[in-house]
Design a protein around this motif. Structure first.
Motif, PDB file in Angstrom:
ATOM      1  N   THR A  50       4.950   7.508  -9.912  1.00 17.39           N
ATOM      2  CA  THR A  50       5.864   7.680  -8.786  1.00 17.39           C
ATOM      3  C   THR A  50       5.323   8.706  -7.800  1.00 17.39           C
ATOM      4  OG1 THR A  50       8.158   8.232  -8.171  1.00 17.39           O
ATOM      5  CG2 THR A  50       7.201   9.456  -9.998  1.00 17.39           C
ATOM      6  N   ASP A  51       5.819   8.615  -6.578  1.00 20.19           N
ATOM      7  CA  ASP A  51       5.568   9.657  -5.581  1.00 20.19           C
ATOM      8  C   ASP A  51       6.845  10.441  -5.295  1.00 20.19           C
ATOM      9  OD1 ASP A  51       7.037   7.767  -4.227  1.00 20.19           O
ATOM     10  OD2 ASP A  51       5.701   7.635  -2.502  1.00 20.19           O
ATOM     11  N   GLY A  52       7.860  10.252  -6.157  1.00 25.87           N
ATOM     12  CA  GLY A  52       9.151  10.912  -5.982  1.00 25.87           C
ATOM     13  C   GLY A  52      10.143  10.062  -5.221  1.00 25.87           C
ATOM     14  N   THR A  53       9.672   8.946  -4.678  1.00 25.57           N
ATOM     15  CA  THR A  53      10.557   8.018  -3.965  1.00 25.57           C
ATOM     16  C   THR A  53      10.511   6.641  -4.612  1.00 25.57           C
ATOM     17  OG1 THR A  53      10.271   9.193  -1.872  1.00 25.57           O
ATOM     18  CG2 THR A  53      11.048   6.919  -1.740  1.00 25.57           C
ATOM     19  N   ASN A  54       9.327   6.077  -4.693  1.00 27.31           N
ATOM     20  CA  ASN A  54       9.140   4.761  -5.292  1.00 27.31           C
ATOM     21  C   ASN A  54       8.447   4.878  -6.637  1.00 27.31           C
ATOM     22  OD1 ASN A  54      10.200   3.273  -3.013  1.00 27.31           O
ATOM     23  ND2 ASN A  54       8.330   3.844  -1.924  1.00 27.31           N
ATOM     24  N   CYS A  55       8.728   3.901  -7.497  1.00 26.35           N
ATOM     25  CA  CYS A  55       8.172   3.900  -8.842  1.00 26.35           C
ATOM     26  C   CYS A  55       7.508   2.556  -9.129  1.00 26.35           C
ATOM     27  CB  CYS A  55       9.262   4.145  -9.886  1.00 26.35           C
ATOM     28  SG  CYS A  55      10.234   5.651  -9.645  1.00 26.35           S
ATOM     29  N   VAL A  56       6.370   2.599  -9.789  1.00 30.86           N
ATOM     30  CA  VAL A  56       5.704   1.399 -10.273  1.00 30.86           C
ATOM     31  C   VAL A  56       5.266   1.651 -11.709  1.00 30.86           C
ATOM     32  CG1 VAL A  56       4.894   0.688  -7.981  1.00 30.86           C
ATOM     33  CG2 VAL A  56       3.437   2.143  -9.423  1.00 30.86           C
ATOM     34  N   SER A  57       4.902   0.571 -12.407  1.00 30.09           N
ATOM     35  CA  SER A  57       4.382   0.701 -13.763  1.00 30.09           C
ATOM     36  C   SER A  57       2.945   0.217 -13.805  1.00 30.09           C
ATOM     37  CB  SER A  57       5.230  -0.113 -14.749  1.00 30.09           C
ATOM     38  OG  SER A  57       6.541   0.417 -14.837  1.00 30.09           O
ATOM     39  N   THR A  58       2.142   0.853 -14.633  1.00 27.49           N
ATOM     40  CA  THR A  58       0.759   0.422 -14.763  1.00 27.49           C
ATOM     41  C   THR A  58       0.695  -0.954 -15.415  1.00 27.49           C
ATOM     42  OG1 THR A  58       0.581   1.583 -16.890  1.00 27.49           O
ATOM     43  CG2 THR A  58      -0.136   2.767 -14.916  1.00 27.49           C
ATOM     44  N   ASP A  59      -0.347  -1.719 -15.041  1.00 29.66           N
ATOM     45  CA  ASP A  59      -0.528  -3.039 -15.643  1.00 29.66           C
ATOM     46  C   ASP A  59      -1.149  -2.894 -17.030  1.00 29.66           C
ATOM     47  OD1 ASP A  59      -3.276  -2.604 -15.312  1.00 29.66           O
ATOM     48  OD2 ASP A  59      -3.418  -3.822 -13.498  1.00 29.66           O
ATOM     49  N   VAL A  60      -1.469  -4.011 -17.654  1.00 31.33           N
ATOM     50  CA  VAL A  60      -1.954  -3.964 -19.042  1.00 31.33           C
ATOM     51  C   VAL A  60      -3.261  -3.189 -19.168  1.00 31.33           C
ATOM     52  CG1 VAL A  60      -0.792  -6.078 -19.750  1.00 31.33           C
ATOM     53  CG2 VAL A  60      -3.072  -6.216 -18.705  1.00 31.33           C
ATOM     54  N   ASP A  61      -3.992  -3.072 -18.063  1.00 28.78           N
ATOM     55  CA  ASP A  61      -5.251  -2.324 -18.086  1.00 28.78           C
ATOM     56  C   ASP A  61      -5.086  -0.877 -17.636  1.00 28.78           C
ATOM     57  OD1 ASP A  61      -6.828  -4.557 -18.901  1.00 28.78           O
ATOM     58  OD2 ASP A  61      -6.683  -5.343 -16.858  1.00 28.78           O
TER      59      ASP A  61
END
Length: 490
Positions: A50-61
């Motif tokens: 996250t950057d404190g606003t948006n969140c993502v998840s890492t892929d399988v790699d």
């Protein structure tokens, strides 16, 4: 007339276009990319970034891509279960400061797999170290750090231990922060930090600007991490509204939107801990008979936080008050921690008579136990008895202060070995707190410190022939704590 209108519309369009360009310049897109991997270089999938606003998840790699702006200061991760807390001298280092080059920043994180399972683990909570001089820093080192290190050493035999400092790390004294960092380094465990009202920069023009020193010292002011099956969240609920030293308890919309994304990744029914400095709520108004709550002691929009926490076993870990209180609202259990500095380093006890100390939480899967650890005392020191004569309004009574009491505790008394029943709960002032703090001449250094009403007091009046009195306090987990008091010689 028509030409005038056309001219006006053209002018308006030009102004709008200029404002749009200015806004675009203010919010320049920054592409954040990176990989989360272990020591072997293998990527770790499913880690929140996250950057404190948006969140993502890492892929399988273990790779991630996140669109951000130049308004973001950090890129950071939610440390997953089963991995060591990345730390620098025991200060949690789960973030990187964004320094973009040509609109891009490469933020890679290396995590170390733990050598043992963290399903069972411990969390220690320091509230309000609040140091502003070398003298106070020395007491932090000699009293708090030494006790924590020794206690953590015993806990580490049974599972990993993590620390959380629940705000007011310094006392409006940024220059003293290196002493706090030294304390954490010597504690023996990794610590996460929470922003408190005495950690903010005052005389700034906005709440956002008031966090600068904290962020430069400790990183983001809201974030999360995992240990075992439990999820931990840190929020900044100290809302500074300028004009000097002014703040209220309040969670910003930006944090709520971030929290929605964070909790979406947490399994319903899980243990969720939320640590913030100011309590969500305290019953101080009820105890004191005030007409309204102190705006700097509660979180005004707490109901929205409660709603978001309903799917979970939620516990709040707060400080700020310098007294101990357990409060439950909307099925959310709040632990308001007494301070490690007690009454601002002037006495060994807080305003309610609770000894200076810290909270200890034992987590095993979804099972949770906790206790309060007094500085310089054994784990089973959970109350103090005052003999008859200690309270003018109860001259013949024995009074017990059971500082970590909640409504599932039982406080019983025995007279000369015979069980007499439950002690009577009441709201009053702790006798030692009165001795140390009551009056303009006490405690001397800070005349504004006064004892505070507490409802974890219990009393009973023994018979005139009684020789011995025993109090047994049983907590919600069935742990029994015993104190004896001799009333007369044999």
């Amino acid at each position: 007339m028509i030409r005038s209108r056309i001219f006006f519309l053209c002018t308006l369009f030009c102004i709008s276009a200029l404002l749009c360009v200015a806004q675009q310049k203010a919010d320049i897109h920054v592409l954040l990319q990176g990989k989360i991997s272990d020591a072997s270089g293998k990527g770790i999938g499913g880690v929140m970034v996250t950057d404190g606003t948006n969140c993502v998840s890492t892929d399988v790699d273990g790779n991630y891509t996140l669109q951000s702006t130049n308004q973001a200061m950090f890129v950071y991760i939610t440390v997953p279960s089963g991995y060591e807390i990345p730390a620098n001298n025991n200060l949690a280092k789960f973030y990187q400061k964004i320094t973009p080059v040509h609109g891009r920043y490469q933020g890679d994180f290396l995590l170390t797999k733990m050598s043992r399972d963290d399903k069972k683990h411990y969390t220690i909570v320091w509230a309000d170290p609040q140091i502003n001089s070398q003298e106070q820093a020395d007491m932090l080192h000699s009293q708090v750090v030494s006790d924590t290190r020794q206690h953590a050493k015993e806990l580490l035999k049974k599972g990993p231990v993590t620390g959380i400092a629940a705000g007011d790390i310094a006392w409006d004294a940024p220059a003293i922060i290196p002493e706090y960092k030294k304390a954490v380094k010597n504690s023996g465990i990794p610590f996460f930090q929470v922003l408190g009202n005495h950690d903010m920069d005052i005389h700034t023009r906005s709440d956002e600007a008031s966090d600068r020193t904290f962020k430069e010292s400790f990183g983001p002011s809201w974030y999360s991490f995992n240990r075992g099956d439990a999820h931990y969240i840190v929020l900044d609920n100290v809302f500074y509204y300028a004009n000097g030293y002014n703040y209220i308890g309040y969670i910003t919309e930006k944090q709520f939107k971030w929290l929605e994304q964070d909790l979406a990744r947490v399994k319903p029914g899980s243990l969720v801990f939320v640590s913030m400095h100011i309590s969500a709520y305290t019953e101080d108004k009820k105890r004191s008979g005030s007409k309204q709550d102190n705006p700097g002691s509660i979180t005004f929009n707490r109901k929205f936080l409660y709603d978001m926490l309903k799917p979970y076993q939620a516990h709040l870990l707060t400080g700020h008050t310098h007294y101990n209180e357990n409060y439950v609202e909307d099925n959310v259990y709040e632990h308001i921690h007494a301070s490690v500095c007690a009454a601002w380093w002037t006495s060994p006890i807080c305003n309610d008579g609770t000894p200076g100390g810290y909270g200890v939480y034992e987590i095993d899967g979804n099972e949770l136990k906790w206790y309060y650890k007094s500085l310089g005392r054994e784990k089973d020191y959970q109350m103090k008895l005052y003999p008859p004569g200690s309270y003018a309004d109860k001259p013949g009574a024995v009074v017990a202060n059971v500082w970590n009491w909640d409504k599932d505790w039982k406080v019983e008394w025995f007279e000369d070995g015979k069980l007499m029943g439950n002690m009577q709960q009441y709201t009053g002032l702790d006798a030692d707190a009165v001795k140390y703090m009551a009056g303009a001449d006490k405690p001397g250094k800070y005349s504004w410190i006064e004892p505070m009403l507490t409802d974890h007091l219990f009393f009973v009046t023994p018979s005139h022939k009684a020789k011995k009195l025993k109090v047994v306090a049983t907590d919600r987990f069935g742990e029994k704590y015993v104190q004896d008091l001799r009333l007369k010689a044999d």
